[in-house]
Scaffold this motif. Structure first.
Motif, PDB file in Angstrom:
ATOM      1  N   GLU A 288       6.504 -34.572 -41.932  1.00 39.79           N
ATOM      2  CA  GLU A 288       7.699 -34.737 -41.112  1.00 39.79           C
ATOM      3  C   GLU A 288       8.125 -33.341 -40.656  1.00 39.79           C
ATOM      4  OE1 GLU A 288       9.414 -37.388 -40.032  1.00 39.79           O
ATOM      5  OE2 GLU A 288       7.856 -38.695 -40.870  1.00 39.79           O
ATOM      6  N   TYR A 289       8.137 -33.139 -39.377  1.00 43.70           N
ATOM      7  CA  TYR A 289       8.538 -31.847 -38.832  1.00 43.70           C
ATOM      8  C   TYR A 289       9.956 -32.006 -38.290  1.00 43.70           C
ATOM      9  CZ  TYR A 289       3.692 -30.366 -39.345  1.00 43.70           C
ATOM     10  OH  TYR A 289       2.462 -30.043 -39.857  1.00 43.70           O
ATOM     11  N   PRO A 290      10.954 -31.526 -39.024  1.00 39.96           N
ATOM     12  CA  PRO A 290      12.349 -31.817 -38.673  1.00 39.96           C
ATOM     13  C   PRO A 290      12.807 -31.154 -37.376  1.00 39.96           C
ATOM     14  CG  PRO A 290      12.249 -30.202 -40.443  1.00 39.96           C
ATOM     15  CD  PRO A 290      10.843 -30.694 -40.248  1.00 39.96           C
ATOM     16  N   LYS A 291      13.779 -31.820 -36.743  1.00 34.73           N
ATOM     17  CA  LYS A 291      14.418 -31.256 -35.556  1.00 34.73           C
ATOM     18  C   LYS A 291      15.542 -30.323 -35.990  1.00 34.73           C
ATOM     19  CE  LYS A 291      13.617 -35.631 -33.129  1.00 34.73           C
ATOM     20  NZ  LYS A 291      14.267 -36.825 -32.533  1.00 34.73           N
ATOM     21  N   GLN A 292      15.557 -29.158 -35.422  1.00 30.69           N
ATOM     22  CA  GLN A 292      16.637 -28.207 -35.683  1.00 30.69           C
ATOM     23  C   GLN A 292      17.532 -28.181 -34.449  1.00 30.69           C
ATOM     24  OE1 GLN A 292      17.287 -26.787 -38.485  1.00 30.69           O
ATOM     25  NE2 GLN A 292      15.416 -27.242 -39.606  1.00 30.69           N
ATOM     26  N   VAL A 293      18.509 -29.061 -34.443  1.00 32.55           N
ATOM     27  CA  VAL A 293      19.343 -29.232 -33.264  1.00 32.55           C
ATOM     28  C   VAL A 293      20.463 -28.193 -33.240  1.00 32.55           C
ATOM     29  CG1 VAL A 293      20.840 -30.824 -32.009  1.00 32.55           C
ATOM     30  CG2 VAL A 293      18.834 -31.695 -33.235  1.00 32.55           C
ATOM     31  N   SER A 294      20.500 -27.421 -32.180  1.00 34.59           N
ATOM     32  CA  SER A 294      21.577 -26.462 -31.960  1.00 34.59           C
ATOM     33  C   SER A 294      21.588 -26.112 -30.482  1.00 34.59           C
ATOM     34  CB  SER A 294      21.364 -25.190 -32.792  1.00 34.59           C
ATOM     35  OG  SER A 294      20.307 -24.410 -32.251  1.00 34.59           O
ATOM     36  N   LYS A 295      22.714 -25.588 -30.041  1.00 35.58           N
ATOM     37  CA  LYS A 295      22.793 -25.211 -28.632  1.00 35.58           C
ATOM     38  C   LYS A 295      21.753 -24.154 -28.304  1.00 35.58           C
ATOM     39  CE  LYS A 295      26.034 -23.780 -25.032  1.00 35.58           C
ATOM     40  NZ  LYS A 295      27.444 -23.437 -24.709  1.00 35.58           N
ATOM     41  N   TRP A 296      21.563 -23.198 -29.211  1.00 31.14           N
ATOM     42  CA  TRP A 296      20.601 -22.117 -28.983  1.00 31.14           C
ATOM     43  C   TRP A 296      19.177 -22.656 -28.887  1.00 31.14           C
ATOM     44  CZ3 TRP A 296      20.627 -17.158 -27.598  1.00 31.14           C
ATOM     45  CH2 TRP A 296      19.487 -16.401 -27.825  1.00 31.14           C
ATOM     46  N   ASN A 297      18.804 -23.561 -29.804  1.00 27.56           N
ATOM     47  CA  ASN A 297      17.437 -24.076 -29.829  1.00 27.56           C
ATOM     48  C   ASN A 297      17.157 -25.063 -28.703  1.00 27.56           C
ATOM     49  OD1 ASN A 297      16.805 -22.581 -32.081  1.00 27.56           O
ATOM     50  ND2 ASN A 297      17.116 -24.254 -33.528  1.00 27.56           N
ATOM     51  N   CYS A 298      18.158 -25.825 -28.308  1.00 26.56           N
ATOM     52  CA  CYS A 298      17.913 -26.937 -27.391  1.00 26.56           C
ATOM     53  C   CYS A 298      18.083 -26.592 -25.914  1.00 26.56           C
ATOM     54  CB  CYS A 298      18.838 -28.105 -27.739  1.00 26.56           C
ATOM     55  SG  CYS A 298      18.576 -28.774 -29.403  1.00 26.56           S
ATOM     56  N   THR A 299      18.834 -25.562 -25.616  1.00 25.32           N
ATOM     57  CA  THR A 299      19.156 -25.271 -24.218  1.00 25.32           C
ATOM     58  C   THR A 299      17.910 -25.163 -23.344  1.00 25.32           C
ATOM     59  OG1 THR A 299      21.221 -24.156 -24.783  1.00 25.32           O
ATOM     60  CG2 THR A 299      20.237 -23.613 -22.657  1.00 25.32           C
ATOM     61  N   PHE A 300      16.884 -24.464 -23.829  1.00 24.58           N
ATOM     62  CA  PHE A 300      15.680 -24.253 -23.014  1.00 24.58           C
ATOM     63  C   PHE A 300      14.495 -25.096 -23.481  1.00 24.58           C
ATOM     64  CE2 PHE A 300      18.174 -20.287 -22.798  1.00 24.58           C
ATOM     65  CZ  PHE A 300      18.421 -20.268 -21.438  1.00 24.58           C
ATOM     66  N   CYS A 301      14.751 -26.092 -24.312  1.00 26.66           N
ATOM     67  CA  CYS A 301      13.655 -26.936 -24.808  1.00 26.66           C
ATOM     68  C   CYS A 301      13.256 -27.959 -23.750  1.00 26.66           C
ATOM     69  CB  CYS A 301      14.080 -27.646 -26.090  1.00 26.66           C
ATOM     70  SG  CYS A 301      12.807 -28.768 -26.724  1.00 26.66           S
ATOM     71  N   PRO A 302      11.979 -28.060 -23.401  1.00 23.79           N
ATOM     72  CA  PRO A 302      11.549 -29.013 -22.369  1.00 23.79           C
ATOM     73  C   PRO A 302      11.629 -30.468 -22.819  1.00 23.79           C
ATOM     74  CG  PRO A 302       9.650 -27.945 -23.364  1.00 23.79           C
ATOM     75  CD  PRO A 302      10.859 -27.242 -23.907  1.00 23.79           C
ATOM     76  N   PHE A 303      11.837 -30.696 -24.123  1.00 21.92           N
ATOM     77  CA  PHE A 303      11.893 -32.068 -24.638  1.00 21.92           C
ATOM     78  C   PHE A 303      13.317 -32.561 -24.877  1.00 21.92           C
ATOM     79  CE2 PHE A 303       7.990 -30.078 -26.396  1.00 21.92           C
ATOM     80  CZ  PHE A 303       7.047 -30.863 -25.758  1.00 21.92           C
ATOM     81  N   LYS A 304      14.312 -31.748 -24.558  1.00 23.72           N
ATOM     82  CA  LYS A 304      15.684 -32.024 -25.011  1.00 23.72           C
ATOM     83  C   LYS A 304      16.244 -33.337 -24.470  1.00 23.72           C
ATOM     84  CE  LYS A 304      17.914 -29.208 -21.426  1.00 23.72           C
ATOM     85  NZ  LYS A 304      18.793 -28.063 -21.174  1.00 23.72           N
ATOM     86  N   GLU A 305      15.826 -33.761 -23.272  1.00 23.95           N
ATOM     87  CA  GLU A 305      16.358 -34.994 -22.706  1.00 23.95           C
ATOM     88  C   GLU A 305      15.320 -36.097 -22.643  1.00 23.95           C
ATOM     89  OE1 GLU A 305      18.348 -34.272 -19.034  1.00 23.95           O
ATOM     90  OE2 GLU A 305      19.544 -32.627 -19.843  1.00 23.95           O
ATOM     91  N   ASP A 306      14.183 -35.872 -23.280  1.00 22.02           N
ATOM     92  CA  ASP A 306      13.097 -36.859 -23.267  1.00 22.02           C
ATOM     93  C   ASP A 306      13.187 -37.721 -24.526  1.00 22.02           C
ATOM     94  OD1 ASP A 306      10.672 -38.265 -23.241  1.00 22.02           O
ATOM     95  OD2 ASP A 306       9.655 -36.638 -22.188  1.00 22.02           O
ATOM     96  N   GLN A 307      13.693 -38.940 -24.374  1.00 23.33           N
ATOM     97  CA  GLN A 307      13.894 -39.819 -25.525  1.00 23.33           C
ATOM     98  C   GLN A 307      12.586 -40.181 -26.223  1.00 23.33           C
ATOM     99  OE1 GLN A 307      16.740 -40.715 -26.826  1.00 23.33           O
ATOM    100  NE2 GLN A 307      18.062 -39.822 -25.257  1.00 23.33           N
ATOM    101  N   LYS A 308      11.491 -40.113 -25.491  1.00 23.83           N
ATOM    102  CA  LYS A 308      10.192 -40.445 -26.081  1.00 23.83           C
ATOM    103  C   LYS A 308       9.804 -39.442 -27.153  1.00 23.83           C
ATOM    104  CE  LYS A 308       5.314 -41.176 -24.833  1.00 23.83           C
ATOM    105  NZ  LYS A 308       4.347 -41.188 -23.702  1.00 23.83           N
ATOM    106  N   TYR A 309      10.151 -38.163 -26.942  1.00 20.87           N
ATOM    107  CA  TYR A 309       9.716 -37.114 -27.860  1.00 20.87           C
ATOM    108  C   TYR A 309      10.848 -36.528 -28.703  1.00 20.87           C
ATOM    109  CZ  TYR A 309       5.522 -37.281 -24.970  1.00 20.87           C
ATOM    110  OH  TYR A 309       4.404 -37.713 -24.307  1.00 20.87           O
ATOM    111  N   CYS A 310      12.047 -36.538 -28.162  1.00 21.11           N
ATOM    112  CA  CYS A 310      13.164 -35.966 -28.919  1.00 21.11           C
ATOM    113  C   CYS A 310      14.477 -36.559 -28.435  1.00 21.11           C
ATOM    114  CB  CYS A 310      13.163 -34.441 -28.785  1.00 21.11           C
ATOM    115  SG  CYS A 310      14.502 -33.672 -29.734  1.00 21.11           S
ATOM    116  N   GLY A 311      15.025 -35.977 -27.359  1.00 23.05           N
ATOM    117  CA  GLY A 311      16.270 -36.490 -26.812  1.00 23.05           C
ATOM    118  C   GLY A 311      17.519 -35.967 -27.489  1.00 23.05           C
ATOM    119  N   GLU A 312      17.365 -35.230 -28.592  1.00 22.68           N
ATOM    120  CA  GLU A 312      18.542 -34.770 -29.318  1.00 22.68           C
ATOM    121  C   GLU A 312      19.358 -33.773 -28.523  1.00 22.68           C
ATOM    122  OE1 GLU A 312      19.690 -35.836 -32.056  1.00 22.68           O
ATOM    123  OE2 GLU A 312      18.070 -37.056 -32.814  1.00 22.68           O
ATOM    124  N   GLY A 313      18.675 -32.984 -27.704  1.00 20.15           N
ATOM    125  CA  GLY A 313      19.357 -31.899 -27.005  1.00 20.15           C
ATOM    126  C   GLY A 313      20.351 -32.355 -25.971  1.00 20.15           C
TER     127      GLY A 313
END
Length: 316
Positions: A288-313
């Motif tokens: 299990e590779y945990p998500k580290q959700v934070s404004k710093w980590n998610c702002t430039f993440c290409p998966f942040k709005e992709d519900q299939k892969y993450c969506g947390e951002g």
């Protein structure tokens, strides 16, 4: 008359590290380790699941083009003469490299533009301003007195964790110099920045670890004592504060601490990363590779709005 190249440089050039055999060996890098330390889940998506995402930007295009022109100038300066280096048309070289790199990334982005003409013009003009300053002031930062160029983009390939011999760290050192008088090497990493590094950037251990690990691995590969290797970030700024009360410069140098304590911390970071992610045979673990959700980590993440892969951002 060209200076006689010291034997130690000849030996380094003649003995590059053995290339990675991807049939049975794994490749890791500083950027991989840094990404994993920020968000293991994003690392897993990109490097275990191999989900390809376009992550280039005008910043990466600009950085690549600036690197190439500065490295070419320094190669001519050290291997031929400063006069010949100054005869180079840096504006023309930068324009060619800038356009070529953008076209390369444009194709990687399925022939879709990722910058506007106005933005490209701004970055191009910033690059010209940097190179003009660099050429005019190069003597303040680079001396030829007893100093030789070992190389640009000097490869480093080595197993950081000796328990995992099939997992190899690969990196390329932007500029490596050797001073014959002191018998010391200097590893220089060129960074592009909007306005330079503030205290927060300088104190960022992940950024420091890149050069500290280069120092360790260069020592391991070529038998150079650690106390004979210096490291330095060479930071070039796109923008300067026009109304500053102090004289502004386009170049900032930063030398991170790289004594025993910092070397141990950097070595432990890369060893722990490899130990956590890989099996003894070099295969990536099913964890299990945990998500580290934070404004710093998610702002430039290409998966942040992709519900299939993450969506947390999307919460940001």
């Amino acid at each position: 008359m060209a200076k006689k190249i010291p034997n130690i440089i000849k030996e380094i050039r003649k003995n590059p590290p053995q290339e990675i055999n991807y049939a049975y060996q794994q490749h890791v890098s500083y950027s991989q380790m840094s990404l994993f330390r920020q968000c293991p889940h994003r690392w897993k998506l990109q490097y275990k699941d191999k989900i390809k995402v376009f992550t280039s930007s005008i910043h990466t295009v600009f950085g690549t083009a600036i690197h190439e022109v500065m490295q070419h100038y320094l190669s001519i300066m050290y291997e031929e003469s400063k006069v010949k280096a100054n005869d180079l048309n840096l504006e023309e070289l930068f324009q060619e490299n800038f356009i070529n790199e953008y076209q390369k990334q444009y194709k990687s982005n399925k022939n879709s533009h990722f910058s506007s003409a106005e933005e490209m013009r701004e970055f191009f003009e910033d690059g010209i301003a940097i190179l003009k300053f660099f050429k005019k002031n190069v003597g303040k930062y680079f001396s030829k007195r007893g100093t030789y160029l070992v190389g640009c983009e000097v490869p480093i390939i080595t197993p950081p964790n000796k328990m995992y011999t099939n997992v190899l760290y690969q990196g390329f050192l932007d500029v490596v110099l050797y001073n014959e008088n002191t018998e010391e090497f200097e590893i220089i990493d060129i960074k592009t920045s909007t306005r330079g590094w503030d205290d927060r950037m300088k104190k960022n251990e992940d950024k420091q670890f890149q050069l500290i690990l280069y120092k360790q691995f260069f020592s391991d590969l070529y038998g150079v004592p650690l106390d004979k290797i210096d490291i330095k970030f060479f930071i070039v700024k796109r923008k300067i504060w026009e109304k500053s009360d102090w004289p502004q410069t386009r170049i900032q140098e930063f030398v991170p601490a790289s004594g025993k304590v910092k070397l141990n911390r950097a070595n432990n970071a890369i060893k722990d990363f490899i130990d956590e992610v890989f099996n003894s045979n070099g295969e990536i673990k099913n964890l299990e590779y945990p998500k580290q959700v934070s404004k710093w980590n998610c702002t430039f993440c290409p998966f942040k709005e992709d519900q299939k892969y993450c969506g947390e951002g999307i919460i940001f």
